[in-house]
Design an enzyme around this catalytic site. Structure first.
Site, short mmCIF file in Angstrom:
data_model
loop_
_atom_site.label_atom_id
_atom_site.label_comp_id
_atom_site.label_asym_id
_atom_site.label_seq_id
_atom_site.Cartn_x
_atom_site.Cartn_y
_atom_site.Cartn_z
N ASP A 870 -6.81 67.41 -1.95
CA ASP A 870 -5.79 67.39 -3.01
C ASP A 870 -6.48 67.24 -4.35
O ASP A 870 -7.32 66.37 -4.55
CB ASP A 870 -4.81 66.23 -2.79
CG ASP A 870 -3.71 66.25 -3.83
OD1 ASP A 870 -3.85 65.55 -4.84
OD2 ASP A 870 -2.72 66.95 -3.63
N ASN A 878 -1.19 71.31 -15.61
CA ASN A 878 -0.07 72.16 -16.04
C ASN A 878 0.56 71.63 -17.31
O ASN A 878 0.94 72.41 -18.20
CB ASN A 878 0.98 72.22 -14.93
CG ASN A 878 0.51 73.03 -13.75
OD1 ASN A 878 -0.28 73.98 -13.90
ND2 ASN A 878 0.96 72.69 -12.55
N ASP A 887 -3.11 77.70 -12.69
CA ASP A 887 -3.39 78.74 -11.69
C ASP A 887 -4.87 79.07 -11.65
O ASP A 887 -5.46 79.28 -10.59
CB ASP A 887 -2.59 79.99 -12.02
CG ASP A 887 -1.10 79.79 -11.78
OD1 ASP A 887 -0.32 80.65 -12.20
OD2 ASP A 887 -0.75 78.78 -11.15
N GLU A 913 -1.17 71.94 -4.85
CA GLU A 913 -2.57 71.73 -5.18
C GLU A 913 -3.35 71.23 -3.97
O GLU A 913 -4.43 70.66 -4.13
CB GLU A 913 -2.69 70.74 -6.35
CG GLU A 913 -2.15 69.33 -6.08
CD GLU A 913 -0.67 69.23 -6.41
OE1 GLU A 913 -0.02 70.28 -6.47
OE2 GLU A 913 -0.18 68.11 -6.62
#
Length: 992
Positions: A870, A878, A887, A913
């Site tokens: 993770d 973001n 991305d 993620e």
């Protein structure tokens, strides 16, 4: 409820007398009635457990199975695991947090009366408010309900009672005949009449006709706080001076045994017994056991019981001024401090032939006669408090083995010290006692075994030199053939012709400790050990343990119930297995047995049973089975177990999230084009075994079969292809069948415009039309050339050769077009197994690889490791840099991880993620080295190209396949747990 006039007073008195006799003495014995109030299993909840406030005013249950509680800090929904609070901030229609009342209408609507915000109604997921704007004289509400005709009735704090229907609002106050304008409770009876409790008596409304009841009708005067139907056409009324019963227009005190106290809540259960909530005397029950009381001295959070409710599982919920309590009947009952036990840590139990139960604890000896307790402690002649073993003689005298004071005897009420180290006992810690057919008393100590004939002769000591495998004696059993079995801390021995023969049990999973014996009718000997059950039959030893399906290894005692079952005590509760299944598994070690587990959810005050003393469990002459536990003596009556069978819990979908954003629709859902992650959270609505409920789900259109999730209450899907799906989830109690009722969610994943079927169909038609047109054109030209050739063969040979070459090129073009179509089909196949953003595999591809890898690892015995990665604090990427940067970060991490893996190792995007890493042939150390290499690579990534200044780290959790891991979900769950530990420990680390 009609109250017809009675012409003769004696008839009313006779009816009242008969009613009281029925209620107090003749209530039919059903699910609850065989147990006293003290025998109910009790649980409490306060603000420490998630309640927003400890004062619980009201309790109700909606048709979907949720429980609802009214508190000063909002309306609370309970699913058995979490409390969800609805207040002014969350629900604007709930205009005040103080919720005084809750009721449920016949259509399932939830009706909440608030202290100064009117009435809030939840119907089919939509909230609305009814207040002064809708005709209420004031917003201070004491109670509210929707009657069978759909009319809303509201009891107000000081403005009487109001009725609101399609024609408008109508008030009933003192000037209309209401005894008082302060109203407290509303009840709709079986005939549709409305009863209202007021500050100065009781009122009944039929249509617009109002009839008041007060002192002249037998009520004591003053406030009526609670009303409940009696089931025989009568009415129970809670007043400032106790409970009154009314029928035929006359009221009388219900029972002289009830306290003269303010009664604020009433509830009649399915057995006809009346539960009473008072202000000062706590909770009371009026039924076959007379009047029983539970107050704050006996576990009730507070003596003011404002709310009473019985749910669908027959649990009794009591809302008090200091928290919420649940009482429920359960298969097990307990004897503890409330019954007068000197100490709750019980080491041994003995059911005597005279009906008494002897209980040896860490602080004394106790005798229970079913109603009262007699304790023997230091003051009664015990040299020490800790009791380890008990034995009853044929003449009724009791032998007592102690922790530090040797062997005692209780005879004619007098305790005497019989044997100790001073009189020849090798050690004063006596854990086991037995009497053989020749009259010998055998005493098992931690320093050897002693035989005492009781005739004045010296004690005979037995140790290693006599064939015992160890001198630390844990258990003894006098066999039917006159022999003696000895369980020690290192094996078992049997007395044969004056000498002990040791039986080696170490080859059975290194078994050592033998805690208890059970001799079956066929002469076989069963032993409870630290490696499950062992059976000695016809000179051969066999085992029933973990490999045969038992959930725990260490067992303390085996008891046969006479109904075909073995009961096994352990540190993790009590198990029941069919005797025939145990016999079959002992004969054929490849068989697996089915079992039921009982613990605190089944009424045991503690699921920790005690062992190493004797007897630690036994069957009493009346058929009941007793277990020594860390919190008292637990009793089970096997013959009554069928009445506690639980139905599978209903399951509901609680919330849905699309790309981490909440979705409102919980029955039909549309996912926008490009949505990547879908999370569905669900819950089984059982309030007795909430933490043990098992779940399974299936996504029709994606899953071929059910996916079992254990106790996990969520499902996650990523990159679903456009189309229609149906999500189904069902639940089951532990060891039970799956619930036939399913929670269903219809899902429509919307496509991009180019993914729509119509667009793709038109594109295909255009391609085919082009090919057909080209073919037609070429064919037409060929015909023209053929005609010309007939007349100009000699002259146009060169032109014909050129035309032929053009046709060949056309064929090549068609071949290239077919190749392009084939390549596009292969690209679609890759897309189904490849994450479109990162280019690595998707979750579907990893699921397939994981199943294959598990099977291969199980066949070969080679190691297999699985890890979840993770990206730490990815939401900040973001939020701080943009979703485009996020991305880019995901793509960079995916490629970085793939670069660190061997050829046989693989990585897939697991969701959001998270990435999954499969490492065949990697043991724990190799997997940790690989994951540490990946972690360092991520930490050292250069993110300047897409997010200047960004530094990424990752947390990883590793799970290694073991012999018990046969399903991918178990390996994934363990890796997820390790990932959680890595995050909890500070992130940017590897755990596993």
């Amino acid at each position: 409820m009609a109250m017809a006039r009675c012409s003769n007073g004696w008839r009313a008195a006779l009816r009242w007398t008969l009613l009281l006799w029925v209620v107090v003495t003749c209530v039919p014995a059903a699910a609850h009635t065989h147990k006293t109030l003290d025998s109910f299993f009790r649980e409490t909840w306060t603000t420490r457990d998630g309640l927003p406030h400890n004062q619980v005013h009201a309790v109700a249950q909606t048709p979907d199975g949720y429980l609802w509680f009214g508190t000063w800090e909002g309306l609370v929904r309970y699913n058995g695991m979490e409390f969800t609070v609805y207040n002014r901030a969350a629900v604007p229609e709930l205009r005040d947090n103080g919720v005084r009342s809750i009721s449920v209408a016949r259509d399932g609507s939830l009706v909440a009366g608030t202290s100064r915000g009117g009435v809030a109604i939840l119907r089919y997921g939509v909230w609305r408010n009814v207040g002064q704007a809708q005709g209420l004289p004031q917003d201070e509400v004491m109670d509210a309900l929707i009657d069978a005709g759909g009319r809303l009735w509201v009891a107000t704090e000081s403005a009487g009672v109001s009725r609101i229907d399609a024609s408008g609002a109508r008030q009933f106050r003192i000037e209309h005949g209401l005894p008082g304008d302060a109203t407290f409770d509303i009840l709709e009876d079986a005939q549709g009449a409305i009863w209202v409790g007021t500050s100065d008596g009781l009122a009944r409304l039929v249509g617009d006709e109002l009839r008041a009841y007060g002192r002249g009708d037998g009520l004591p005067g003053g406030t009526v706080f609670a009303i409940e139907e009696s089931g025989d056409g009568g009415l129970y009324v809670g007043t400032e001076h106790g409970v009154y019963y009314g029928i035929d227009q006359r009221f009388s005190p219900l029972s002289a045994a009830l306290p003269n106290d303010t009664i604020v809540s009433l509830h009649r259960d399915a057995d006809g017994e009346l539960w009473v909530g008072s202000v000062n005397h706590g909770l009371l029950r009026l039924g076959r056991h007379g009047v029983e009381t539970m107050d704050s001295r006996r576990g009730l959070p507070n003596n003011r019981v404002a709310a009473l409710f019985i749910d669908r599982e027959s649990s009794i919920w009591a809302g008090t001024g200091a928290g919420l309590m649940r009482l429920r009947d359960a298969p097990f009952s307990n004897i503890g401090r409330d019954q007068g036990l000197s100490d709750e840590y019980v080491r041994t139990v003995l059911a005597a032939r005279d009906g008494f139960l002897w209980i040896g604890t860490s602080r004394g000896l106790n005798r229970w006669d079913g109603q009262s307790m007699r304790s023997y402690t230091l003051a009664d002649g015990l040299p020490g408090d800790s009791i380890l073993s008990l034995l009853e003689d044929d003449d009724g005298q009791l032998w007592i083995g102690t922790y530090a004071d040797g062997l005692l005897r209780l005879r004619d009420g007098i305790i005497e010290n019989v044997l100790s180290r001073e009189s020849g006992l090798p050690g004063n810690q006596v854990r086991a006692l037995a009497r053989t057919a020749d009259g010998s008393l055998w005493v098992g100590t931690t320093r050897g075994l002693v035989r005492w004939r009781g005739d004045g002769s010296e004690v005979e000591r037995y140790g290693l030199e006599h064939g015992l495998p160890r001198e630390y004696i844990l258990s003894l059993h006098a066999a039917e053939d006159g022999g003696l079995w000895v369980g020690t801390a290192h094996g078992v021995a049997k007395l044969h012709e004056g000498r002990f023969e040791a039986i080696d049990i170490s080859h059975l999973d290194a078994a050592q400790d033998v805690f208890g014996f059970h001799e079956a009718a066929d002469g076989s000997m069963w032993m409870a050990t630290d490696r499950g059950l062992l059976r000695w039959k016809d000179g051969a030893l066999s085992q029933v343990g973990i490999r045969q399906g038992l959930p725990v290894e260490t067992l303390f005692q085996l008891v046969e119930d006479g109904e075909g079952y073995f009961w096994l005590s352990s540190n993790r509760g009590v198990m029941r297995v069919k005797r025939s299944d145990a016999e079959a598994a002992a004969t054929n070690g490849n068989l697996r047995i089915e079992f039921e587990t009982f613990g605190e959810a089944d009424g045991m005050a503690s699921s920790q049973c005690n062992g190493g003393s004797g007897p630690s469990a036994m069957r009493a002459p009346d058929g009941s089975i007793w277990f020594a536990t860390a919190r008292g003596a637990a009793q089970m009556r096997p013959g009554r177990l069928t009445q506690y069978r639980r139905t599978p819990p209903p399951v509901v979908i609680e919330s849905v999230r699309i790309d981490d954003q909440p979705a409102t629709a919980l029955s039909s859902l549309q996912m926008p084009p490009g949505a990547r992650k879908l999370e569905i959270h669900y819950a089984g609505l059982s309030f007795q075994l909430a933490r043990q409920i098992r779940y399974r789900y299936r996504l029709d259109g994606f899953d071929h079969d059910w996916v079992e999730r254990g106790q996990q209450r969520s499902a996650q899907f990523t990159n679903l292809a456009p189309g229609r799906y149906v999500f189904r989830v069902s639940a089951a109690n532990p060891g039970a069948v799956w619930q036939a009722q399913e929670a269903v969610l219809e899902i429509h994943v919307l496509p991009h415009w180019w993914q729509r079927g119509s667009v793709q169909a038109v594109a295909l038609l255009l391609v085919l039309a082009g090919v057909w047109s080209l073919w037609r054109l070429r064919s037409h030209r060929a015909l023209l050339r053929e005609r010309e050739l007939r007349v100009m063969v000699e002259q146009r040979t060169a032109d014909l050769r050129i035309q032929t070459e053009r046709l060949l090129r056309s064929d090549q073009e068609k071949s290239r077009l077919l190749d392009q179509l084939r390549e596009q089909s292969e690209a679609f196949e890759r897309q189904a197994h490849e994450d479109s953003l990162t280019g690595v595999g998707n979750r579907r591809s990893m699921d397939e690889r994981l199943v294959q890898a598990l099977a291969a690892s199980a066949r070969s015995g080679r190691p297999l490791s699985f890890a979840l990665l993770d990206i730490d604090h990815f939401k900040r990427v973001n939020d701080d840099y943009s979703h485009a940067a996020g991305d880019a970060a995901l793509r960079a991490v995916a490629q970085m991880v793939r670069a660190q893996l061997r050829a046989d190792e693989s990585v897939a995007r697991w969701g959001g993620e998270e990435f999954a890493i499969l490492m065949p042939d990697a043991d724990r150390e190799a997997a940790r080295i690989c994951c540490e290499r990946i972690r360092k690579a991520v930490e050292g990534m250069d993110c300047e190209g897409f997010a200047p200044g960004l530094k990424l780290t990752a947390s990883l959790g590793i799970a290694l396949r073991d012999d018990e891991t046969t399903q991918p979900e178990r390996l994934v769950s363990r890796a997820d747990q390790k990932l959680y530990e890595a995050k909890h420990a500070g992130r940017n680390r590897v755990c596993g």
